[in-house]
Design an enzyme around this catalytic site. Structure first.
Site, PDB file in Angstrom:
ATOM      1  CG  HIS A  85     -13.453  18.188 -54.389  1.00 39.16           C
ATOM      2  ND1 HIS A  85     -12.709  18.155 -55.540  1.00 39.16           N
ATOM      3  CD2 HIS A  85     -12.655  18.712 -53.432  1.00 39.16           C
ATOM      4  CE1 HIS A  85     -11.493  18.635 -55.274  1.00 39.16           C
ATOM      5  NE2 HIS A  85     -11.438  18.978 -54.007  1.00 39.16           N
ATOM      6  CD  GLU A 154     -11.946  22.977 -52.170  1.00 41.38           C
ATOM      7  OE1 GLU A 154     -11.036  22.818 -51.359  1.00 41.38           O
ATOM      8  OE2 GLU A 154     -12.317  22.091 -52.952  1.00 41.38           O
TER       9      GLU A 154
END
Ligand code: PEP
Length: 234
Positions: A85, A154
């Protein structure tokens, strides 16, 4: 089947999680719903929600104070784990090599890694988006993958700030990731979009070609925002 994956980050409590489970278990989702919760909240049972973690150690065991191994996650009931992430890449200096090791440990323990990739705003402005995400996919995905993996696109500049790329920008990035995965022999791998997903933009995002679902941060914390998102993804 498309995915709706929530990333609770360092939020929530057991009481809040149980409230969410109760409401989502009353639905008939037409997709796979996953909640990636803090380690301490793993262990709940749900009819409609599978659970995941937000990080895993790149080591199997040993003197790594504070780390949690993939075997431990498996024992705690995690079926998925987010790796790479952007908040881990930014605040914990995680490189593609580390992300790949983490994804490898997850796969060894039968856990599906959700491997995140995405460019910064500076990289986008410099016209490097497609090169950056192609390299991230090639370097973060373990070699010889035989089990399921998930990729989440993302864009770093869209996370947690309520800004999203246009559907065209999403389509372009997902197309490049799909081509890269095919070249690696991983055609058909789900590619999720994440960053600023909410009730207003969900329909436009899931309609984009090669979008296999969404990774949702802020809007996954409250049933009144998360449930309409679950119901929009078919
Ligand atoms: C995330 O952190 O993975 C994310 C997508 O966050 P948000 O939806 O809040 O932008």
């Amino acid at each position: 089947m498309k995915f709706v994956i929530g990333n609770w980050k360092m939020n929530g409590s057991r009481e809040i999680l149980r409230g969410m489970i109760q409401q989502v278990d009353g639905l008939r989702p037409e997709n796979r719903v996953v909640l990636c919760v803090p380690f301490t909240l793993l262990g709940e049972k749900s009819k409609n929600i599978a659970f995941g973690a937000q990080d895993v150690s790149s080591h199997e065991r040993g003197a790594y104070t504070g780390e949690v191994s993939a075997t431990m996650l498996n024992e705690a009931g995690a079926k998925y784990v987010i790796v790479g992430h952007s908040e881990r890449r930014m605040y914990h200096d995680e490189t593609n090599d580390i992300v790949r090791e983490k994804a490898t440990r997850a796969l060894e323990s039968g856990i599906t890694p959700i491997i995140c990739v995405g460019e910064t705003m500076d990289e986008r402005r410099a016209g490097k988006t497609m090169d950056v995400i192609t390299a991230m996919v090639r370097e973060s995905v373990p070699a010889n993958v035989r089990d399921d993996i998930i990729i989440a696109y993302e864009p770093r500049w869209a996370i947690g700030v309520g800004v999203t790329p246009t559907p065209d920008e999403v389509m372009h990035a997902h197309g490049v990731i799909a081509d890269t995965l095919s070249y690696m022999g991983l055609g058909g791998t789900p590619i999720l979009y994440g960053g600023g997903v909410n009730v207003e933009n969900i329909d436009d995002i899931v309609a984009v070609e090669n979008v296999g679902g969404v990774l949702v941060g802020g809007a996954s914390l409250k049933p009144e925002e998360f449930i309409p998102i679950i119901q929009s993804v078919k």
